[in-house]
Design a protein around this motif. Structure first.
Motif, PDB file in Angstrom:
ATOM      1  N   TYR A   1      35.465  40.546  36.445  1.00  8.87           N
ATOM      2  CA  TYR A   1      36.135  39.246  36.462  1.00  8.87           C
ATOM      3  C   TYR A   1      37.641  39.487  36.459  1.00  8.87           C
ATOM      4  CZ  TYR A   1      37.983  34.798  34.831  1.00  8.87           C
ATOM      5  OH  TYR A   1      38.713  33.639  34.710  1.00  8.87           O
ATOM      6  N   ALA A   2      38.350  38.792  37.347  1.00  8.35           N
ATOM      7  CA  ALA A   2      39.802  38.951  37.453  1.00  8.35           C
ATOM      8  C   ALA A   2      40.463  37.591  37.614  1.00  8.35           C
ATOM      9  CB  ALA A   2      40.162  39.854  38.636  1.00  8.35           C
ATOM     10  N   VAL A   3      41.735  37.534  37.230  1.00 12.33           N
ATOM     11  CA  VAL A   3      42.521  36.302  37.321  1.00 12.33           C
ATOM     12  C   VAL A   3      43.824  36.594  38.064  1.00 12.33           C
ATOM     13  CG1 VAL A   3      43.767  34.531  36.032  1.00 12.33           C
ATOM     14  CG2 VAL A   3      41.558  35.337  35.202  1.00 12.33           C
TER      15      VAL A   3
ATOM     16  N   TYR B   1      38.108  35.205  39.957  1.00 11.16           N
ATOM     17  CA  TYR B   1      37.309  36.102  40.789  1.00 11.16           C
ATOM     18  C   TYR B   1      36.196  36.683  39.940  1.00 11.16           C
ATOM     19  CZ  TYR B   1      36.252  40.326  43.559  1.00 11.16           C
ATOM     20  OH  TYR B   1      35.640  41.329  44.285  1.00 11.16           O
ATOM     21  N   LEU B   2      34.946  36.606  40.417  1.00  8.89           N
ATOM     22  CA  LEU B   2      33.813  37.156  39.680  1.00  8.89           C
ATOM     23  C   LEU B   2      32.817  37.762  40.649  1.00  8.89           C
ATOM     24  CD1 LEU B   2      32.250  37.519  36.975  1.00  8.89           C
ATOM     25  CD2 LEU B   2      31.164  35.322  37.458  1.00  8.89           C
ATOM     26  N   GLN B   3      32.516  39.032  40.434  1.00  7.93           N
ATOM     27  CA  GLN B   3      31.501  39.723  41.219  1.00  7.93           C
ATOM     28  C   GLN B   3      30.471  40.323  40.260  1.00  7.93           C
ATOM     29  OE1 GLN B   3      31.408  40.212  44.825  1.00  7.93           O
ATOM     30  NE2 GLN B   3      32.844  38.510  44.696  1.00  7.93           N
TER      31      GLN B   3
ATOM     32  N   ALA C   1      42.137  41.953  34.645  1.00  3.34           N
ATOM     33  CA  ALA C   1      40.711  41.955  34.964  1.00  3.34           C
ATOM     34  C   ALA C   1      39.934  42.546  33.801  1.00  3.34           C
ATOM     35  CB  ALA C   1      40.448  42.751  36.243  1.00  3.34           C
ATOM     36  N   ILE C   2      38.621  42.287  33.797  1.00  4.72           N
ATOM     37  CA  ILE C   2      37.731  42.897  32.822  1.00  4.72           C
ATOM     38  C   ILE C   2      36.481  43.356  33.545  1.00  4.72           C
ATOM     39  CG2 ILE C   2      36.693  40.667  32.191  1.00  4.72           C
ATOM     40  CD1 ILE C   2      36.367  41.782  29.340  1.00  4.72           C
ATOM     41  N   ALA C   3      36.048  44.566  33.247  1.00  9.90           N
ATOM     42  CA  ALA C   3      34.790  45.098  33.747  1.00  9.90           C
ATOM     43  C   ALA C   3      33.789  45.105  32.599  1.00  9.90           C
ATOM     44  CB  ALA C   3      34.976  46.508  34.303  1.00  9.90           C
ATOM     45  N   ILE C   4      32.558  44.658  32.862  1.00  9.93           N
ATOM     46  CA  ILE C   4      31.518  44.542  31.840  1.00  9.93           C
ATOM     47  C   ILE C   4      30.317  45.370  32.274  1.00  9.93           C
ATOM     48  CG2 ILE C   4      30.012  42.936  30.598  1.00  9.93           C
ATOM     49  CD1 ILE C   4      32.119  40.737  31.472  1.00  9.93           C
TER      50      ILE C   4
ATOM     51  N   PRO D   1      38.657  45.159  47.291  1.00  9.52           N
ATOM     52  CA  PRO D   1      37.722  46.253  46.978  1.00  9.52           C
ATOM     53  C   PRO D   1      38.072  47.008  45.706  1.00  9.52           C
ATOM     54  CG  PRO D   1      38.338  46.286  49.303  1.00  9.52           C
ATOM     55  CD  PRO D   1      39.252  45.321  48.632  1.00  9.52           C
ATOM     56  N   GLN D   2      39.351  47.117  45.385  1.00 18.49           N
ATOM     57  CA  GLN D   2      39.740  47.816  44.159  1.00 18.49           C
ATOM     58  C   GLN D   2      39.300  47.038  42.924  1.00 18.49           C
ATOM     59  OE1 GLN D   2      43.657  49.528  43.908  1.00 18.49           O
ATOM     60  NE2 GLN D   2      43.924  49.511  46.127  1.00 18.49           N
ATOM     61  N   ILE D   3      39.418  45.713  42.999  1.00 18.64           N
ATOM     62  CA  ILE D   3      38.965  44.872  41.888  1.00 18.64           C
ATOM     63  C   ILE D   3      37.438  44.917  41.798  1.00 18.64           C
ATOM     64  CG2 ILE D   3      38.852  42.515  41.000  1.00 18.64           C
ATOM     65  CD1 ILE D   3      41.590  43.594  40.739  1.00 18.64           C
TER      66      ILE D   3
END
Length: 318
Positions: A30-32, A20-22, A104-107, A60-62
Motif C-alpha cells: 500500500y502506498a500514498v 495504491y494497493l496491490q 509505502a508499507i509492505a505486509i 513496478p518498484q512500488i
C-alpha cells in the motif's frame, strides 16, 4: 474474489491523495502519493533525488516491495524516486498532474515473526497513517482496544496519538492469505485508488459499523433450562447479518472453522474453548451448586470479541 470497497470521503475535493494497493496471496503493498505543491512539499524532497520519474518506472518498484517481517514501512526517500508523472488519467486530471511519493508499507501474512495473538479469528486490521497520511503500521484494531472494549477506532486513537485509518481489512477467521479477507476498504478523496482489486463504491470509511456487522453466534434457543446439578447442551451458529460492507444478504453461515470461547459467571463448563464445525458449535453447561430459580448468562465470543452471542440458562427443580 476479495470483497473490496473504495470508500470516498464526504468532502472528496479536500483530499487530493492518490492511494495504491496491490494484493497477491500473502503479500500486500500500500502506498500514498499527493498532488505536488511546491509551497507544501518542497521541504520533503531530498536534494539527491529531485528528478521526476514516470509512472511506468515507479509503479513496478512500488508493486514489488517485499518484507520478511509482518510489515515494513518505506519512507519518501527510501526508493530513490519521489516525484512522479504520467499516472493513469481520470476525471480530475490525474494523468496531467505531478505527484510526490509520501510513503509505502509492505505486509507479509506469511512472516514467521507474527505473534500468536495477532493473526486470530475475527480480526479487524487497520493500515494507519500519520498526519500526512503516510502509512505507519498494520495493526489489529481489536487487539489494541480489547482492554477497554472500544471498537470505534477513531475515538480510541484520538486519545492515543494522531493517526488516521487509510485502509481496513477484516478477516473472519485466522488468515493465511489476503484471499481470506471478507472486507478490504480503502478510504480516498477525488482520485480512485489504483489497485488490482475489483471494487464496489461506498461512502466514508466505516468505524464501529464494521464491528457491529460481523457474524454473530446465534443460540439455537434464547433460553435453556437445566435441573439443579444437571447438564444442558447449548448450541450456537455463526451467522452473518445483512451487510453492505461484507456483501452479505443475511443468514449465511460462516462455514470456515473458528475457535469459540464460552464465558459464564456461575455453573461449570467442562470445555470453554471449542471449534465450530459447519458453522455450529455446542457447549455443555453443568448447574453445579446452583438452585432452582437462578439464571445464568452464557456468553460466547471469538478472537478479541468476547461477546458475539449469548443465551440465558434457567435453573429448575430436579
Amino acid at each position: 474474489m476479495i470483497n473490496a470497497k473504495f470508500l470516498q470521503q464526504q468532502n472528496p475535493e479536500r483530499d487530493t491523495l492518490q492511494h495504491y494497493l496491490q494484493i497477491t496471496g500473502t503479500n500486500a503493498v500500500y502506498a500514498v502519493f499527493d498532488e505536488y505543491q511546491e509551497e507544501s512539499h518542497a521541504s520533503l524532497l531530498s536534494n539527491e533525488i529531485r528528478d521526476v520519474a514516470t509512472w511506468d518506472v515507479m509503479e513496478p518498484q512500488i508493486r514489488d516491495l517485499r518484507t520478511d517481517r509482518p510489515d515494513q514501512v518505506f519512507g519518501p526517500s527510501d526508493l530513490g524516486l519521489q516525484l512522479i508523472e504520467g499516472l493513469p488519467a481520470d476525471d480530475y486530471g490525474r494523468g496531467d498532474k505531478r505527484f510526490i511519493f509520501m510513503g509505502a508499507i509492505a505486509i507479509n501474512l506469511a512472516s514467521e515473526l507474527w505473534g500468536e495473538d495477532e493473526l486470530v479469528d475475527c480480526s479487524l486490521f487497520d493500515i494507519l497513517g500519520d498526519s500526512k497520511s503516510a502509512p505507519i503500521g498494520f495493526n489489529n484494531r481489536l487487539e489494541h482496544t480489547r482492554s477497554n472494549k472500544i471498537a470505534y477506532s477513531a475515538r480510541f486513537r484520538s486519545h492515543r496519538d494522531q493517526t488516521r485509518t487509510l485502509v481496513n481489512v477484516f478477516f473472519p477467521y485466522a488468515p493465511s492469505s489476503f484471499e481470506d479477507a471478507c472486507h478490504i476498504g480503502i478510504s480516498h478523496g477525488i482520485h480512485q485508488p489504483i489497485s488490482n482489486l475489483v471494487n464496489d463504491a461506498g461512502e466514508g470509511i466505516p468505524g464501529t459499523k464494521l464491528v457491529d456487522s460481523i457474524y454473530k453466534l446465534v443460540p439455537e434457543q434464547e433460553t435453556y433450562q437445566v435441573p439443579e446439578n444437571g447438564t444442558v447442551t447449548l448450541t450456537f451458529s455463526a451467522v452473518w447479518p445483512a451487510s453492505f460492507d461484507y456483501d452479505k444478504e443475511g443468514g449465511e453461515l460462516l462455514l470456515e472453522p473458528i475457535d469459540v470461547v464460552a464465558d459464564t459467571r456461575a455453573g461449570y463448563v467442562p470445555r470453554r474453548l471449542k471449534r465450530t464445525q459447519e458453522g455450529t458449535v455446542s457447549f455443555e453447561f453443568m448447574a453445579l451448586g446452583l438452585t432452582a430459580g437462578e439464571t445464568v448468562k452464557f456468553k460466547v465470543g471469538a478472537g478479541y470479541v468476547t461477546k458475539l452471542g449469548s443465551a440465558v440458562v434457567e435453573v429448575i427443580s430436579a
